[in-house]
Design a protein around this motif. Sequence first.
Motif, short mmCIF file in Angstrom:
data_model
loop_
_atom_site.label_atom_id
_atom_site.label_comp_id
_atom_site.label_asym_id
_atom_site.label_seq_id
_atom_site.Cartn_x
_atom_site.Cartn_y
_atom_site.Cartn_z
N VAL A 1 0.69 -2.84 5.71
CA VAL A 1 -0.72 -2.46 5.67
C VAL A 1 -1.48 -3.22 4.60
N GLU A 2 -0.92 -3.35 3.42
CA GLU A 2 -1.64 -3.97 2.30
C GLU A 2 -2.03 -5.41 2.61
N SER A 3 -1.25 -6.08 3.42
CA SER A 3 -1.57 -7.45 3.82
C SER A 3 -2.44 -7.47 5.07
N SER A 4 -2.07 -6.65 6.04
CA SER A 4 -2.78 -6.62 7.31
C SER A 4 -4.25 -6.23 7.15
N ILE A 5 -4.51 -5.28 6.26
CA ILE A 5 -5.86 -4.74 6.11
C ILE A 5 -6.80 -5.72 5.39
N ARG A 6 -6.26 -6.80 4.87
CA ARG A 6 -7.09 -7.82 4.24
C ARG A 6 -8.15 -8.33 5.24
N ASN A 7 -7.80 -8.37 6.53
CA ASN A 7 -8.76 -8.80 7.54
C ASN A 7 -10.04 -7.97 7.48
N VAL A 8 -9.90 -6.67 7.29
CA VAL A 8 -11.06 -5.78 7.26
C VAL A 8 -11.87 -6.02 5.98
N ALA A 9 -11.18 -6.27 4.89
CA ALA A 9 -11.88 -6.52 3.63
C ALA A 9 -12.71 -7.79 3.71
N TYR A 10 -12.13 -8.86 4.22
CA TYR A 10 -12.89 -10.10 4.39
C TYR A 10 -14.14 -9.84 5.22
N ALA A 11 -13.99 -9.09 6.29
CA ALA A 11 -15.10 -8.84 7.21
C ALA A 11 -16.23 -8.06 6.53
N LEU A 12 -15.87 -6.97 5.87
CA LEU A 12 -16.89 -6.08 5.31
C LEU A 12 -17.48 -6.59 4.00
N LEU A 13 -16.87 -7.61 3.42
CA LEU A 13 -17.44 -8.24 2.22
C LEU A 13 -18.13 -9.56 2.54
N ILE B 1 1.61 -7.79 20.37
CA ILE B 1 3.04 -7.59 20.23
C ILE B 1 3.30 -6.31 19.43
N SER B 2 4.47 -5.74 19.67
CA SER B 2 4.89 -4.55 18.94
C SER B 2 3.80 -3.48 18.98
N THR B 3 3.32 -3.06 17.81
CA THR B 3 2.33 -1.97 17.75
C THR B 3 1.01 -2.45 17.15
N MET B 4 0.64 -3.70 17.40
CA MET B 4 -0.56 -4.25 16.75
C MET B 4 -1.83 -3.49 17.10
N SER B 5 -1.93 -2.98 18.31
CA SER B 5 -3.14 -2.24 18.68
C SER B 5 -3.28 -0.98 17.83
N LEU B 6 -2.17 -0.39 17.47
CA LEU B 6 -2.19 0.81 16.62
C LEU B 6 -2.42 0.44 15.15
N ASP B 7 -1.85 -0.68 14.73
CA ASP B 7 -2.13 -1.16 13.36
C ASP B 7 -3.62 -1.44 13.20
N ASN B 8 -4.22 -2.00 14.24
CA ASN B 8 -5.66 -2.29 14.24
C ASN B 8 -6.46 -1.01 14.02
N PHE C 1 -7.28 0.71 1.01
CA PHE C 1 -8.25 -0.31 1.39
C PHE C 1 -9.08 -0.76 0.19
N LEU C 2 -9.53 0.18 -0.62
CA LEU C 2 -10.40 -0.16 -1.75
C LEU C 2 -9.69 -1.08 -2.75
N LYS C 3 -8.43 -0.86 -2.96
CA LYS C 3 -7.66 -1.71 -3.88
C LYS C 3 -7.61 -3.14 -3.36
N VAL C 4 -7.37 -3.28 -2.06
CA VAL C 4 -7.33 -4.60 -1.45
C VAL C 4 -8.70 -5.25 -1.48
N ALA C 5 -9.74 -4.49 -1.19
CA ALA C 5 -11.10 -5.03 -1.14
C ALA C 5 -11.52 -5.61 -2.49
N GLU C 6 -11.16 -4.95 -3.56
CA GLU C 6 -11.52 -5.45 -4.90
C GLU C 6 -10.90 -6.82 -5.15
#
Length: 636
Positions: free
Chosen positions: A110-122, A139-146, A160-165
């Motif tokens: 999650v800590e790496s995957s969610i970086r996509n959302v941080a880039y987007a919202l910043l 593949i696998s469970t990517m739709s659920l990770d999304n 998320f907030l830690k990653v966003a900073e």
Amino acid sequence: MTQHTIIIRDNLKEQYSDVYTPEVLTALSALAHFNKDIKDVMGIRMERRAERQLLKKRIGFLDPETYIPRTTIKVQEAREGKFEGAIIPHDLQRQWIQGTGPAAKPNTPVESSIRNVAYALLSGADGWMFDGEDALGQISTMSLDNQRNLKLAIHKDPVFLKVAELIAAQMNRWAMDFLGRGIISNWKEQLEFTTKIFRARGLHLDDRHIRDASGVAMAASLVDLTLYVVNNYQALQKAGSSIVLYLPKIQTAEEAALWNEILTELENHLEISEGSIKVYVLVEQLEATYQLMEIRAALGKHFVGFNTGRWDYINSVSDAMAWDTSFINPNIESITMTYGYMRNYEDRVRRAVNTPDKHGNFALWQGGMEPNIPVGSEAGVSASMEKALAGAAREQREGASGKWVAHWKMVHIVRPVWEKAGEANQLGRKFPPLSYSQQDADGLILIEPAPTTIRGARNLLSVALQYGNAFGQGMQAAALKPADFFGNDDILYLMEDMATGEIRLSILWEWIHKGAILTEDDPQTSTKSGDVFSMDLYEQLMKEEYEKLLQADNKDVYTASKTSTLPIAREIAHVYIHSGVKPPWYIDLLNINLNNMDLAEAKKRITLYMNAFKENGKRITENLDFVNSTEAVRSL
């Protein structure tokens, strides 16, 4: 306790209990009856396609005296704006730049995957369409990770907030180097700027993890809509944000009307007012362009705008005209938004959104995708950015209220085009009303002279193979360019999604099965202008382009993929191109091989699909690895 009899594979209900919440499962069960409606409408879609192919029949406009199926609205009333549309909510009034991309990465925590959302919202984008469809790996469970990542971000979870900073500091470092200034002054405030938008998968796709009580694969649209809205609607509304979706691959007003029923029933289930959920419709299917006002009317209070783009739309035109041997697309590079049928398509969209409803409400037009990424040589980046700005300026002049970019770095490069214009949107600009003549119909399939070359064929084939390979690895959004340009930093990689694979194989199929005429000499293949593009020529190019991918370094083609997903991508392209009956979707053949790395097994699945389609016109869209048994049915 409410009993649910939807089927969730393996232990995913427990593994993703934060996504499959009791509220979500209750809503899914309430909407599950729509699964049959969706499958019925998709059956009608395929019957319509088969009839056109058999009778060599063009798409036409609807009879104005008929009713839009599943509604009480006459076609003529829709065309005249005699329906109730939507008032554009405050956070969609200005959408100069919308970014698009998935909210998850394959096989990452999650800590790496969610970086996509941080880039987007910043990023400084006015809106970000988090993709559950063409750009999201499955593949696998990517739709659920999304879904998990979006929920964490929307609810401002500490993870998320830690990653966003951290991401904010990284983005500022890039901006200082590239733009000479920072782009984020207060990262917490910046997170509030971007409107959150979600693209559900189209009606033509099935979810990989859920079946209905009858054991039928659940339509992905139902799953995506329910998981996103139920998990996030309260947090969005508390923040004063709209609930906004993009709906892809709609072909007819009947399909739009079905979407409207689903949206309304979900709103009723959640006890929120009708029209709370707002939707854009991606106009990426030729048939939809013949029914634009009807689609607006069918979606009523939910509809806020259309989006125009290239790849998917080109593919749909190619597919609809597969029977017509005189309809042959040129090199894909020639099919810009000002080319023939594309120009007429865009014009109809802008006229449709600027037709008022019965209350005088207009709709939005969001322009197409800018796939460039500012990474490469100084000369390459400069030339590509000039091209990107010119394209944006053209769309702004033509009446678009904004456009898409495929990477956060492009937001601050393209956004100044609209900032300079200074208008929040272009609602209600004066354009001629839509007309419905034979000339209008013909214009939507207008082919104009343009190059058809060996260079163009190589580009089509190389990128199609690379995309299929990336898809199999879980990267449905991938930076690609033809193999001949690997190592040449003057030629930039472009961010591509599923649509790029669809259209490239579609055009190659046309060239071979309709006998495209080459327009230039090519010494390497000893072909001359006027030669026919043959199957033998294709086989030669396939051998050469595939070898280039095998010889590429790990940066361009992952070494491990060369003995796993790349051979499967080649086999799919081989079967697709050789088939006398054109497959409707490249993605179907890729989907049935997700998580499969064995070529022999892939060949079995591809044969199964092609036989089913040729024999009875049926598409295999379910997850073949999802074993359906009575033990799998759970009372949740």
